[in-house]
Scaffold this motif. Structure first.
Motif, mmCIF file in Angstrom:
data_model
loop_
_atom_site.group_PDB
_atom_site.id
_atom_site.type_symbol
_atom_site.label_atom_id
_atom_site.label_comp_id
_atom_site.label_asym_id
_atom_site.label_seq_id
_atom_site.Cartn_x
_atom_site.Cartn_y
_atom_site.Cartn_z
ATOM 1 N N LEU A 15 0.971 -1.277 0.217
ATOM 2 C CA LEU A 15 -0.104 -0.103 0.104
ATOM 3 C C LEU A 15 0.894 1.285 0.091
ATOM 4 C CD1 LEU A 15 -2.953 -0.532 2.613
ATOM 5 C CD2 LEU A 15 -3.043 -0.003 -0.048
ATOM 6 N N ASP A 16 2.328 0.991 0.011
ATOM 7 C CA ASP A 16 3.020 2.335 0.383
ATOM 8 C C ASP A 16 2.799 3.403 -0.635
ATOM 9 O OD1 ASP A 16 3.837 1.151 2.541
ATOM 10 O OD2 ASP A 16 5.787 0.247 2.129
ATOM 11 N N PRO A 17 2.867 2.988 -2.078
ATOM 12 C CA PRO A 17 2.726 3.987 -2.690
ATOM 13 C C PRO A 17 1.695 4.956 -2.603
ATOM 14 C CG PRO A 17 3.473 2.140 -4.082
ATOM 15 C CD PRO A 17 3.179 1.713 -2.762
ATOM 16 N N LEU A 18 0.314 4.411 -2.395
ATOM 17 C CA LEU A 18 -0.770 5.007 -2.063
ATOM 18 C C LEU A 18 -0.531 5.865 -1.044
ATOM 19 C CD1 LEU A 18 -4.034 5.647 -2.774
ATOM 20 C CD2 LEU A 18 -4.283 3.590 -1.207
ATOM 21 N N LEU A 19 -0.143 5.369 0.283
ATOM 22 C CA LEU A 19 0.068 6.071 1.315
ATOM 23 C C LEU A 19 0.959 7.402 1.222
ATOM 24 C CD1 LEU A 19 0.267 3.059 3.970
ATOM 25 C CD2 LEU A 19 -1.811 4.604 3.478
ATOM 26 N N ASP A 20 1.909 7.152 0.427
ATOM 27 C CA ASP A 20 3.120 8.248 0.112
ATOM 28 C C ASP A 20 2.338 9.369 -0.706
ATOM 29 O OD1 ASP A 20 5.257 6.737 1.427
ATOM 30 O OD2 ASP A 20 5.824 5.786 -0.583
ATOM 31 N N ALA A 21 1.484 8.821 -1.753
ATOM 32 C CA ALA A 21 0.592 9.827 -2.291
ATOM 33 C C ALA A 21 -0.276 10.478 -1.517
ATOM 34 C CB ALA A 21 -0.093 9.098 -3.351
ATOM 35 N N LYS A 41 0.266 11.180 1.659
ATOM 36 C CA LYS A 41 1.270 12.045 2.572
ATOM 37 C C LYS A 41 1.660 13.158 1.773
ATOM 38 C CE LYS A 41 3.125 8.125 5.447
ATOM 39 N NZ LYS A 41 4.187 7.322 5.431
ATOM 40 N N SER A 42 2.046 13.018 0.616
ATOM 41 C CA SER A 42 2.433 14.219 -0.275
ATOM 42 C C SER A 42 1.527 15.120 -0.786
ATOM 43 C CB SER A 42 3.126 13.533 -1.507
ATOM 44 O OG SER A 42 2.297 13.165 -2.506
ATOM 45 N N GLY A 43 0.226 14.547 -0.511
ATOM 46 C CA GLY A 43 -0.994 15.529 -0.902
ATOM 47 C C GLY A 43 -1.414 15.375 -2.320
ATOM 48 N N ALA A 44 -0.702 14.406 -3.319
ATOM 49 C CA ALA A 44 -1.164 14.178 -4.213
ATOM 50 C C ALA A 44 -2.514 13.816 -4.300
ATOM 51 C CB ALA A 44 -0.308 13.312 -5.222
ATOM 52 N N ILE A 45 -2.570 12.725 -3.350
ATOM 53 C CA ILE A 45 -4.147 12.421 -3.135
ATOM 54 C C ILE A 45 -4.698 13.012 -1.866
ATOM 55 C CG2 ILE A 45 -5.569 10.321 -2.618
ATOM 56 C CD1 ILE A 45 -3.858 8.734 -4.757
ATOM 57 N N LYS A 46 -5.650 13.565 -1.825
ATOM 58 C CA LYS A 46 -6.122 14.360 -0.646
ATOM 59 C C LYS A 46 -6.648 13.162 0.099
ATOM 60 C CE LYS A 46 -8.738 18.235 -0.833
ATOM 61 N NZ LYS A 46 -7.714 19.145 -0.066
ATOM 62 N N VAL A 52 -2.348 4.256 13.337
ATOM 63 C CA VAL A 52 -3.296 5.218 13.433
ATOM 64 C C VAL A 52 -4.657 4.139 13.641
ATOM 65 C CG1 VAL A 52 -2.203 7.303 13.223
ATOM 66 C CG2 VAL A 52 -3.739 6.037 11.387
ATOM 67 N N ASP A 53 -5.723 4.888 14.087
ATOM 68 C CA ASP A 53 -7.215 4.267 13.944
ATOM 69 C C ASP A 53 -7.567 4.731 12.679
ATOM 70 O OD1 ASP A 53 -9.456 3.075 14.490
ATOM 71 O OD2 ASP A 53 -10.009 4.419 16.175
ATOM 72 N N ILE A 54 -8.758 4.045 12.144
ATOM 73 C CA ILE A 54 -9.462 4.296 10.865
ATOM 74 C C ILE A 54 -9.995 5.723 11.044
ATOM 75 C CG2 ILE A 54 -11.303 3.765 9.471
ATOM 76 C CD1 ILE A 54 -11.041 0.766 10.334
ATOM 77 N N SER A 55 -10.546 6.075 12.173
ATOM 78 C CA SER A 55 -10.986 7.568 12.350
ATOM 79 C C SER A 55 -10.192 8.588 12.243
ATOM 80 C CB SER A 55 -11.736 7.774 13.580
ATOM 81 O OG SER A 55 -10.872 7.196 14.700
ATOM 82 N N ASP A 56 -8.752 8.087 12.104
ATOM 83 C CA ASP A 56 -7.671 9.212 12.234
ATOM 84 C C ASP A 56 -7.299 9.558 10.417
ATOM 85 O OD1 ASP A 56 -7.464 9.392 14.744
ATOM 86 O OD2 ASP A 56 -6.151 7.715 14.822
ATOM 87 N N LEU A 57 -7.737 8.538 9.788
ATOM 88 C CA LEU A 57 -7.521 8.783 8.215
ATOM 89 C C LEU A 57 -8.095 9.923 7.574
ATOM 90 C CD1 LEU A 57 -7.681 4.832 7.380
ATOM 91 C CD2 LEU A 57 -5.685 6.355 7.822
ATOM 92 N N PRO A 58 -7.716 10.360 6.301
ATOM 93 C CA PRO A 58 -8.365 11.487 5.632
ATOM 94 C C PRO A 58 -9.410 10.454 4.676
ATOM 95 C CG PRO A 58 -6.037 11.045 4.738
ATOM 96 C CD PRO A 58 -6.263 10.382 6.014
#
Ligand code: XCC
Ligand code: SF4
Length: 626
Positions: free
Chosen positions: A426-432, A434-439, A537-543
């Motif tokens: 999942l890292d590339p998605l999480l990185d995107a 984190k970088s803000g490419a994906i909100k 983190v918990d799911i409720s912390d995710l964007p």
């Protein structure tokens, strides 16, 4: 062709306009006509303040504080009645999904015992992974032996007197701790549903908050229990979906083929119908009658199941089931359970279409019943398809009109397929992210409802989200709506914001990912859990956020409840029947934040609904410091 405003305002889909025009000319009524005849809908029902739970009533609470009854005959307040009605909706929805899950477990059991007629274990890797999760040894055992133990263990989840449900332990530890703290970590699936029925009986639970907590508990048993069982066991039996190309909308019907529409929910039936459609004897029979072949297409969630696993075209979503018949080109509409309008019986009588019911649980006026069972699955499926083929001879060519419109789509994004597309983690998605490419990630799901211009809620909301760099994952009738307008093509990345567009282009994926049928919202939960666990983190912390822009079914109420219970803010596009209970409304839209870290919002305007989701993601990003 020019259509009246009356027709144009009903849907954004041109096939709907054409079919409604035809219906109008032929004097045939559809769901939209019946909706209009129903107006104004019952105000007490809309507010949720009508109670029929005992025969001292029916009772209804006056919406005016200084006029009319403020309590039911037993003394129940508006909030008590609203809460009871709401959780009975959850019980209905959770029961539907979970009974579907149970049917899959049953099919796995029969298959493991060698008693099913035509099924096999297709995904051994998933079987092994699930066995491990359940602590079942795989070493030196056949897949049938492992499957037998797994089927028994999964079957036991339904009637388990004490918890926990195994799949709930996929959720982050913090989430499970919170569920336990609130007393909503579910026990057996059936038990939680029964307890709703008990507690809402007259004179039992009369605390609105306590009632809602039980509703959340049963809904978790649906999302992380019954629905997840349905998804996982379907994958074991029929294969885990992988990206595949297909088409969507009524234009997938073919004038020169026998057209069979598979409508309903459970792949146990549709997989065998698919197998029967390629039976050489039946194909030859179709050709003998002058057809070029057999064209199987799907409707609603059974359509999604066939579409995700085999690229079988999607004929349409919930509001299009009658319209498919009105093309005059459907030789058989084969149904099992859920979301099948009883109106189809009378409608099919106006055409040559054979309406075939297959489940003893779901019979319909005007339908021919051909009972399906797993033991003789393939032979019964052949009989059903044979009947459809025979009916081709009764087709009236002058009555056939198939709209041209259809769109290509790329579907089949199971969690496993998404991880594969990302290169194994999942890292590339999480990185995107984190970088803000994906909100953030939005799960947009749910039905159609004549209260909203058909597909406008779905498409309007999804387009606004991707424009704002939100990756959309979808199931159910939203998935079909977005497939029909081309949003499930890699090229649709052009309609996304620059960040999301870049990610989609580099991976060759669409900005809207089809994750399956409504039970497959469990796939979304799994992705969220995996992302939260990876970040600690918990799911409720995710964007992340959820939406059901055009929901109507009780299943959608259960879904909304378990998505919120999982910590995901959720926007409803049609108003739930709770506004008559001020306390209940407050708990659902505010108080739930303290209980499960998420709440509901109601917004009928899709663009504004997307705005609420985006604002929520921005706030979560800020809190995470990204
Ligand atoms: Fe039914 Fe599942 Fe709703 Fe569509 S989205 S109308 S529930 S088919 Ni599940
Ligand atoms: Fe009326 Fe109470 Fe009976 Fe409901 S349970 S119908 S509110 S008396």
């Amino acid at each position: 062709m020019a259509f009246s405003d009356k027709i144009l305002q009903k849907s954004i889909d041109p096939t709907v306009h054409q079919m409604l025009d035809r219906a109008e000319q032929a004097g045939i009524e559809t769901v939209w006509d019946r909706y209009e005849k129903m107006l104004p809908e019952c105000g007490f029902g809309e507010l949720g303040v009508c109670c029929r739970n005992c025969n001292m009533g029916p009772c209804r609470i006056s919406p005016f504080e200084d006029e009319g009854p403020q309590k039911g005959i037993c003394g129940a307040t508006a909030d008590i009645i609203v809460a009871r009605n709401l959780i009975r909706m959850i019980a209905g929805g959770a029961a539907a999904h979970s009974d579907h899950g149970r049917d899959l477990a049953h099919t796995l059991l029969l298959t493991a015992e060698g008693k099913s007629g035509g099924y096999e274990i297709k995904d051994e890797a998933k079987l092994a992974a699930l066995a491990k999760e359940y602590g079942i040894t795989a070493d030196g055992r056949t897949k049938e032996e492992i499957a037998l133990d797994l089927a028994k263990a999964v079957y036991a989840e339904f009637g388990k007197q004490e918890g926990p449900l195994q799949f709930t332990r996929r959720a982050p530890q913090k989430r499970v701790d919170q569920w336990q703290k609130m007393g909503i970590d579910p026990r057996g699936i059936d038990r939680e549903i029964v307890e709703i029925m008990h507690r809402t009986h007259i004179g039992v639970d009369n605390d609105p908050v306590n009632l809602i907590l039980q509703g959340l508990k049963a809904s978790i048993a649906d999302g992380w229990g019954g629905s997840m069982v349905a998804t996982e066991i379907s994958d074991v039996l029929f294969g885990t979906p992988e990206p595949v190309r297909s088409e969507a909308n009524l234009g997938v019907l073919k004038a020169d083929h026998v057209n069979i529409v598979a409508h309903g929910h459970e792949p146990v039936l549709s997989e065998m119908i698919l197998a029967a459609c390629s039976d050489p004897a039946l194909v030859a029979k179709a050709k003998g009658l002058g057809a070029k072949g057999i064209n199987l297409v799907g409707m609603c969630c059974t359509g999604n199941e066939l579409n995700m696993r085999h690229g079988i075209p999607l004929a349409g979503n919930f509001m299009q089931q009658e319209l498919a018949v009105i093309t005059g080109a459907v030789d058989a509409m084969i149904v099992d359970v859920q979301c099948i309008m009883p109106a189809l019986g009378d409608l099919c009588e106006c055409f040559h279409t054979q309406f075939i019911s297959t489940s003893y649980k779901a019979k319909f006026p005007g339908a021919v019943h051909m009972q399906f069972n797993e033991e003789n699955a393939l032979s019964i499926a052949k009989e059903i398809v044979g009947s459809a083929v025979d009916n081709y001879a009764n087709r009236v060519p002058e009555k056939v009109f198939i709209p041209e419109e259809k769109s290509d789509c790329m579907v089949g994004f199971s969690a496993e397929a998404i991880i594969k597309a990302l290169g194994g983690t999942l890292d590339p998605l999480l990185d995107a992210i984190k970088s803000g490419a994906i909100k953030g990630i939005a799960g947009v799901v749910g039905c159609n409802n004549p209260k909203i211009k058909h597909d406008l809620g779905h498409v309007g909301l999804v387009k606004e989200l991707i424009k704002n760099n939100v990756l959309v994952v979808t199931t159910g009738c939203n998935a079909i709506a977005t497939a029909k307008v081309g949003l499930m093509l890699p090229e649709a990345a052009d309609q996304a914001g620059d960040g999301l567009k870049g990610v989609c282009q580099s991976l060759g994926i669409p900005p809207v990912l089809h994750m399956g049928s409504c039970v497959d919202i469990s796939r979304i939960l799994n992705v969220c859990a995996a992302a939260a666990n990876a970040l600690g983190v918990d799911i409720s912390d995710l964007p992340v956020a959820g939406a059901a822009p055009e929901w109507m079914s009780e299943k959608a109420v259960s879904i909304g409840a378990y998505v919120v219970s999982s910590g995901i803010f959720t926007v409803l596009g049609t108003v739930p029947p709770v506004l008559g209970g001020p306390l209940v409304t407050e708990v659902l839209t505010q108080g739930a934040n303290d209980v499960v870290g998420a709440a509901f919002a109601v917004e009928t305007d899709p663009v504004k609904g997307a705005g609420l989701m985006i604002a929520h993601m921005d706030a979560k990003r800020k809190a995470l410091g990204i």
